[in-house]
Write a protein that holds these residues in place. Structure first.
Motif, PDB file in Angstrom:
ATOM      1  N   ASN A 143      43.259  25.463  61.573  1.00 28.36           N
ATOM      2  CA  ASN A 143      41.990  26.178  61.736  1.00 28.36           C
ATOM      3  C   ASN A 143      41.874  27.272  60.677  1.00 28.36           C
ATOM      4  O   ASN A 143      42.733  28.138  60.573  1.00 28.36           O
ATOM      5  N   ALA A 144      40.811  27.203  59.892  1.00 29.19           N
ATOM      6  CA  ALA A 144      40.580  28.253  58.878  1.00 29.19           C
ATOM      7  C   ALA A 144      39.330  29.028  59.263  1.00 29.19           C
ATOM      8  O   ALA A 144      38.215  28.520  59.160  1.00 29.19           O
ATOM      9  N   LEU A 145      39.562  30.238  59.730  1.00 32.14           N
ATOM     10  CA  LEU A 145      38.451  31.136  60.051  1.00 32.14           C
ATOM     11  C   LEU A 145      38.054  31.787  58.734  1.00 32.14           C
ATOM     12  O   LEU A 145      38.812  32.602  58.205  1.00 32.14           O
ATOM     13  N   ILE A 146      36.896  31.385  58.206  1.00 27.97           N
ATOM     14  CA  ILE A 146      36.623  31.757  56.812  1.00 27.97           C
ATOM     15  C   ILE A 146      35.517  32.785  56.680  1.00 27.97           C
ATOM     16  O   ILE A 146      34.852  32.853  55.655  1.00 27.97           O
ATOM     17  N   GLU A 147      35.344  33.587  57.707  1.00 25.85           N
ATOM     18  CA  GLU A 147      34.334  34.640  57.626  1.00 25.85           C
ATOM     19  C   GLU A 147      34.625  35.528  56.422  1.00 25.85           C
ATOM     20  O   GLU A 147      35.780  35.926  56.187  1.00 25.85           O
ATOM     21  N   ALA A 148      33.569  35.824  55.660  1.00 28.01           N
ATOM     22  CA  ALA A 148      33.755  36.681  54.474  1.00 28.01           C
ATOM     23  C   ALA A 148      33.937  38.114  54.939  1.00 28.01           C
ATOM     24  O   ALA A 148      32.971  38.843  55.105  1.00 28.01           O
TER      25      ALA A 148
END
Ligand SMILES: Cc1cc2nc3c(=O)[nH]c(=O)nc-3n(C[C@H](O)[C@H](O)[C@H](O)COP(=O)(O)O)c2cc1C
Length: 328
Positions: free
Chosen positions: A76-81
């Motif tokens: 899982n990649a939580l990619i919020e900037a």
């Protein structure tokens, strides 16, 4: 009529049963991820849970799972900037997973393009968590291969819409859809497949398993809870998260305070407030999930608690769901 377990999800993820054990902070531990994959579904690694909560070096944690099973696992990649440091760390985690042979990724928030490009370069696939059509279109622009439709009954950050509405809203997009939220037993899994979903992602059901390291107080609370006990609170992470109503949650209240709400509304202060929330809730959830005394009862769970009545081995759940779909 029996259902086929051969779906676009099983082909993409190279698995036998279209069932995902979703990433869970802080409940994803290597043994749980491995048990679901070993039984023919796919377990998803949550990198912060693997390292910060369960104390593994990231690579060593992935290799531990690899020693427990050689079946596919996901990440899982939580990619919020949010910050550059976080982005660089997530890039290292994604690259590390690719180097360790992971080929299935689930992205949440943000633009998944960079993850999709890196995964596709080595034959991997990326599914993106969405709660409505607007985010689905953004994810598809970012090159994802499938969508996880997170509905209003989900554990974690639930969406506003039902599984049926999401199928109507996203069904024409031409990519596989996975149903996330509210599934606690084999009947729910079969219903999701009948609705046209290519598979299901479960969280809460897999907390009440022998392999999950969550405290027995937390597991018992899941077995005891009914759907009416699930509340959405923004007090913990700044966005609504599904929790079991307990004395601590009653004390905390469900809405963010006026100052926090103001900060969350404004572009300049939003990320700072989110970071403050993220750090505080990371500690609270970590402590609460493993505390056997049940004195800090911040327990995340979704409406699927309704159908969860016993702690089971994770593999047994995967096998029972598969059997129910094929013998129905
Ligand atoms: C305790 C808990 C923690 C979760 N943490 C995450 C997370 O870190 N990242 C994520 O993408 N989803 C997270 N989720 C969502 C799950 O991956 C999954 O989509 C959801 O639990 C499905 O709903 P269900 O609980 O009704 O099965 C979490 C869910 C729970 C219950």
């Amino acid at each position: 009529m029996s259902l086929s377990l051969d779906t676009p999800l099983t082909r993409h993820a190279r698995i036998d049963v279209p069932l995902i054990c979703g990433a869970m902070y802080p409940c994803s531990n290597p043994e749980l991820v491995a048990a679901v994959s070993a039984a023919g579904g796919i377990g998803i690694v949550q990198p912060i849970s693997l390292t910060f909560v369960h104390g593994h070096d990231y690579r060593e944690g992935l290799r531990l799972i690899r020693r427990l099973t050689d079946r596919p696992i996901g990440m899982n990649a939580l990619i919020e900037a949010s910050s550059r440091t976080y982005r660089e760390r997530m890039e290292r985690w994604v690259d590390g997973a690719l180097e360790e042979g992971v080929r299935f990724f689930i992205t949440s928030l943000g633009n998944p393009r960079w993850v999709a490009d890196r995964a596709h370069a080595v034959g991997g696939v990326v599914y993106h968590d969405v709660t409505e059509r607007k985010w689905a279109l953004k994810g598809l622009e970012g090159g994802v291969d499938g969508l996880i439709a997170v509905n209003s009954r989900a554990g974690g950050h639930a969406g506003p819409k039902s599984a049926e509405t999401l199928m109507d809203e996203l069904g024409d997009l031409g990519v596989p859809l996975v149903c996330a939220g509210g599934i606690g037993n084999a009947r729910g899994f079969v219903e999701a497949l009948r609705l046209g979903y290519a598979g299901a992602q479960l969280g809460t059901r897999f907390i009440a398993t022998e392999e999950c390291r969550a405290s027995s107080a937390y597991k018992k609370a899941i077995l005891r809870a009914s759907e009416d006990d699930i509340v959405l609170s923004e007090r913990l992470t700044g966005v609504p998260v599904a929790l079991i109503r307990t004395p601590s949650i009653e004390r905390l209240g469900l809405r963010a305070g006026p100052m926090a709400r103001w900060m969350l509304r404004h572009r300049r202060t939003k990320h700072l407030m989110r970071t403050i929330y993220a750090l505080r809730s990371a500690w609270q959830l970590k402590r609460a999930s493993f505390d056997e005394s049940d004195s800090s009862d911040y327990w995340q769970a979704g409406c699927s608690v309704r159908d969860i009545h016993e702690v089971l081995p994770a593999g047994q759940i995967v096998r029972a769901f598969a059997a129910a779909a094929t013998t129905n």
